[in-house]
Design a protein around this motif. Structure first.
Motif, PDB file in Angstrom:
ATOM      1  N   SER A 197      43.032 -35.713 -67.927  1.00 40.76           N
ATOM      2  CA  SER A 197      41.982 -34.706 -67.694  1.00 40.76           C
ATOM      3  C   SER A 197      42.560 -33.412 -67.138  1.00 40.76           C
ATOM      4  CB  SER A 197      40.894 -35.259 -66.767  1.00 40.76           C
ATOM      5  OG  SER A 197      41.378 -35.387 -65.458  1.00 40.76           O
ATOM      6  N   THR A 198      43.654 -33.517 -66.405  1.00 43.22           N
ATOM      7  CA  THR A 198      44.310 -32.317 -65.890  1.00 43.22           C
ATOM      8  C   THR A 198      45.178 -31.670 -66.963  1.00 43.22           C
ATOM      9  OG1 THR A 198      44.333 -33.232 -63.656  1.00 43.22           O
ATOM     10  CG2 THR A 198      45.886 -31.450 -64.108  1.00 43.22           C
ATOM     11  N   ALA A 199      45.835 -32.485 -67.767  1.00 40.56           N
ATOM     12  CA  ALA A 199      46.825 -31.975 -68.727  1.00 40.56           C
ATOM     13  C   ALA A 199      46.221 -31.395 -70.007  1.00 40.56           C
ATOM     14  CB  ALA A 199      47.810 -33.086 -69.094  1.00 40.56           C
ATOM     15  N   TRP A 200      45.076 -31.890 -70.467  1.00 44.62           N
ATOM     16  CA  TRP A 200      44.604 -31.537 -71.814  1.00 44.62           C
ATOM     17  C   TRP A 200      44.490 -30.035 -72.078  1.00 44.62           C
ATOM     18  CZ3 TRP A 200      40.462 -28.812 -73.514  1.00 44.62           C
ATOM     19  CH2 TRP A 200      39.396 -28.625 -72.643  1.00 44.62           C
ATOM     20  N   PRO A 201      44.013 -29.204 -71.135  1.00 43.17           N
ATOM     21  CA  PRO A 201      43.935 -27.772 -71.470  1.00 43.17           C
ATOM     22  C   PRO A 201      45.323 -27.165 -71.724  1.00 43.17           C
ATOM     23  CG  PRO A 201      42.647 -28.245 -69.498  1.00 43.17           C
ATOM     24  CD  PRO A 201      43.456 -29.461 -69.797  1.00 43.17           C
ATOM     25  N   PHE A 202      46.304 -27.639 -70.970  1.00 45.89           N
ATOM     26  CA  PHE A 202      47.656 -27.106 -71.099  1.00 45.89           C
ATOM     27  C   PHE A 202      48.361 -27.679 -72.328  1.00 45.89           C
ATOM     28  CE2 PHE A 202      46.506 -26.929 -66.587  1.00 45.89           C
ATOM     29  CZ  PHE A 202      46.558 -25.552 -66.417  1.00 45.89           C
ATOM     30  N   VAL A 203      48.085 -28.931 -72.645  1.00 45.02           N
ATOM     31  CA  VAL A 203      48.617 -29.531 -73.874  1.00 45.02           C
ATOM     32  C   VAL A 203      48.075 -28.776 -75.085  1.00 45.02           C
ATOM     33  CG1 VAL A 203      48.525 -31.593 -75.330  1.00 45.02           C
ATOM     34  CG2 VAL A 203      49.055 -31.815 -72.903  1.00 45.02           C
ATOM     35  N   THR A 204      46.789 -28.447 -75.042  1.00 47.92           N
ATOM     36  CA  THR A 204      46.177 -27.671 -76.122  1.00 47.92           C
ATOM     37  C   THR A 204      46.855 -26.311 -76.254  1.00 47.92           C
ATOM     38  OG1 THR A 204      44.075 -28.803 -75.749  1.00 47.92           O
ATOM     39  CG2 THR A 204      43.995 -26.710 -76.977  1.00 47.92           C
ATOM     40  N   GLY A 205      47.109 -25.663 -75.128  1.00 53.81           N
ATOM     41  CA  GLY A 205      47.799 -24.372 -75.145  1.00 53.81           C
ATOM     42  C   GLY A 205      49.205 -24.480 -75.698  1.00 53.81           C
ATOM     43  N   ALA A 206      49.932 -25.522 -75.293  1.00 52.45           N
ATOM     44  CA  ALA A 206      51.295 -25.715 -75.798  1.00 52.45           C
ATOM     45  C   ALA A 206      51.281 -25.940 -77.310  1.00 52.45           C
ATOM     46  CB  ALA A 206      51.966 -26.892 -75.090  1.00 52.45           C
ATOM     47  N   ALA A 207      50.344 -26.737 -77.781  1.00 54.47           N
ATOM     48  CA  ALA A 207      50.233 -26.978 -79.224  1.00 54.47           C
ATOM     49  C   ALA A 207      49.932 -25.675 -79.969  1.00 54.47           C
ATOM     50  CB  ALA A 207      49.156 -28.021 -79.507  1.00 54.47           C
ATOM     51  N   ALA A 208      49.058 -24.860 -79.407  1.00 47.32           N
ATOM     52  CA  ALA A 208      48.757 -23.561 -80.021  1.00 47.32           C
ATOM     53  C   ALA A 208      50.002 -22.680 -80.057  1.00 47.32           C
ATOM     54  CB  ALA A 208      47.627 -22.868 -79.262  1.00 47.32           C
ATOM     55  N   GLY A 209      50.788 -22.720 -79.000  1.00 51.12           N
ATOM     56  CA  GLY A 209      52.039 -21.956 -78.971  1.00 51.12           C
ATOM     57  C   GLY A 209      52.993 -22.391 -80.065  1.00 51.12           C
ATOM     58  N   TRP A 210      53.052 -23.690 -80.318  1.00 52.10           N
ATOM     59  CA  TRP A 210      53.895 -24.194 -81.403  1.00 52.10           C
ATOM     60  C   TRP A 210      53.422 -23.660 -82.744  1.00 52.10           C
ATOM     61  CZ3 TRP A 210      58.023 -27.270 -82.768  1.00 52.10           C
ATOM     62  CH2 TRP A 210      58.832 -27.666 -81.704  1.00 52.10           C
ATOM     63  N   VAL A 211      52.119 -23.685 -82.957  1.00 54.72           N
ATOM     64  CA  VAL A 211      51.577 -23.217 -84.233  1.00 54.72           C
ATOM     65  C   VAL A 211      51.785 -21.712 -84.384  1.00 54.72           C
ATOM     66  CG1 VAL A 211      49.456 -22.932 -85.585  1.00 54.72           C
ATOM     67  CG2 VAL A 211      49.923 -25.113 -84.426  1.00 54.72           C
ATOM     68  N   LEU A 212      51.444 -20.950 -83.357  1.00 51.08           N
ATOM     69  CA  LEU A 212      51.555 -19.490 -83.437  1.00 51.08           C
ATOM     70  C   LEU A 212      52.998 -19.011 -83.613  1.00 51.08           C
ATOM     71  CD1 LEU A 212      48.946 -18.451 -80.744  1.00 51.08           C
ATOM     72  CD2 LEU A 212      48.738 -18.227 -83.223  1.00 51.08           C
ATOM     73  N   SER A 213      53.948 -19.717 -83.013  1.00 47.66           N
ATOM     74  CA  SER A 213      55.349 -19.300 -83.112  1.00 47.66           C
ATOM     75  C   SER A 213      56.088 -19.959 -84.273  1.00 47.66           C
ATOM     76  CB  SER A 213      56.090 -19.646 -81.813  1.00 47.66           C
ATOM     77  OG  SER A 213      56.243 -21.051 -81.692  1.00 47.66           O
ATOM     78  N   LEU A 214      55.380 -20.818 -85.011  1.00 47.70           N
ATOM     79  CA  LEU A 214      56.033 -21.614 -86.060  1.00 47.70           C
ATOM     80  C   LEU A 214      57.231 -22.348 -85.451  1.00 47.70           C
ATOM     81  CD1 LEU A 214      55.970 -18.978 -88.964  1.00 47.70           C
ATOM     82  CD2 LEU A 214      54.246 -20.711 -88.413  1.00 47.70           C
ATOM     83  N   GLY A 215      56.976 -23.002 -84.339  1.00 50.54           N
ATOM     84  CA  GLY A 215      58.008 -23.613 -83.522  1.00 50.54           C
ATOM     85  C   GLY A 215      58.927 -24.573 -84.238  1.00 50.54           C
ATOM     86  N   TRP A 216      58.458 -25.196 -85.285  1.00 51.18           N
ATOM     87  CA  TRP A 216      59.292 -26.138 -86.028  1.00 51.18           C
ATOM     88  C   TRP A 216      60.462 -25.453 -86.720  1.00 51.18           C
ATOM     89  CZ3 TRP A 216      54.198 -25.074 -86.702  1.00 51.18           C
ATOM     90  CH2 TRP A 216      53.858 -24.271 -87.793  1.00 51.18           C
ATOM     91  N   ARG A 217      60.385 -24.134 -86.891  1.00 50.12           N
ATOM     92  CA  ARG A 217      61.493 -23.399 -87.523  1.00 50.12           C
ATOM     93  C   ARG A 217      62.685 -23.240 -86.586  1.00 50.12           C
ATOM     94  NH1 ARG A 217      58.574 -18.575 -90.988  1.00 50.12           N
ATOM     95  NH2 ARG A 217      57.531 -19.965 -92.461  1.00 50.12           N
ATOM     96  N   ARG A 218      62.405 -22.991 -85.312  1.00 53.62           N
ATOM     97  CA  ARG A 218      63.462 -22.815 -84.295  1.00 53.62           C
ATOM     98  C   ARG A 218      63.011 -23.526 -83.017  1.00 53.62           C
ATOM     99  NH1 ARG A 218      64.983 -17.000 -83.302  1.00 53.62           N
ATOM    100  NH2 ARG A 218      66.760 -18.003 -82.354  1.00 53.62           N
TER     101      ARG A 218
END
Length: 125
Positions: free
Chosen positions: A45-66
């Motif tokens: 319950s504490t982590a989910w907002p930040f996990v969601t943000g981290a996942a969004a950061g991966w998508v926005l930065s195309l993190g799988w590329r680098r």
């Protein structure tokens, strides 16, 4: 469209898992420091907002590329973790006191950027 090699896929999944683990560790440390329970439900319950943000950061930065790069991946994941995490906390009436924002920003920077800096340092030697 090129298919990712198994090594590239493994690196991206490893980096993503490390980022998510860092966010969960951040949430667990925060709960512990405030004498809140360390049960799975409480941490989630504490982590989910930040996990969601981290996942969004991966998508926005195309993190799988680098996945191990400080820029753009690490910084994007960190900024999105804080900005989106705090917005979601605000929308759900969870705490967003200025001191918490500062502590969360510093803590997640150390965790999310620190492991990448360590990888960079170790691979440059």
């Amino acid at each position: 469209m090129p298919v990712a090699s198994p090594e590239t896929t493994r690196a991206a999944l490893s980096a993503l898992a490390t980022d998510l683990a860092c966010v969960v560790v951040f949430a667990a440390i925060g709960r512990r420091s405030h004498a809140e329970g360390l049960d799975l439900t409480g941490i989630a319950s504490t982590a989910w907002p930040f996990v969601t943000g981290a996942a969004a950061g991966w998508v926005l930065s195309l993190g799988w590329r680098r996945p191990y790069a400080l820029l753009p991946t690490g910084v994007a994941v960190w900024v999105c973790t804080i900005v989106i995490g705090m917005l979601l906390r605000k929308l759900t009436d969870a705490g967003t006191a200025p001191a918490f924002i500062v502590v969360a920003s510093i803590s997640t920077a150390v965790l999310l950027l620190g492991w990448r800096a360590g990888v960079h340092f170790m691979t440059r030697r």
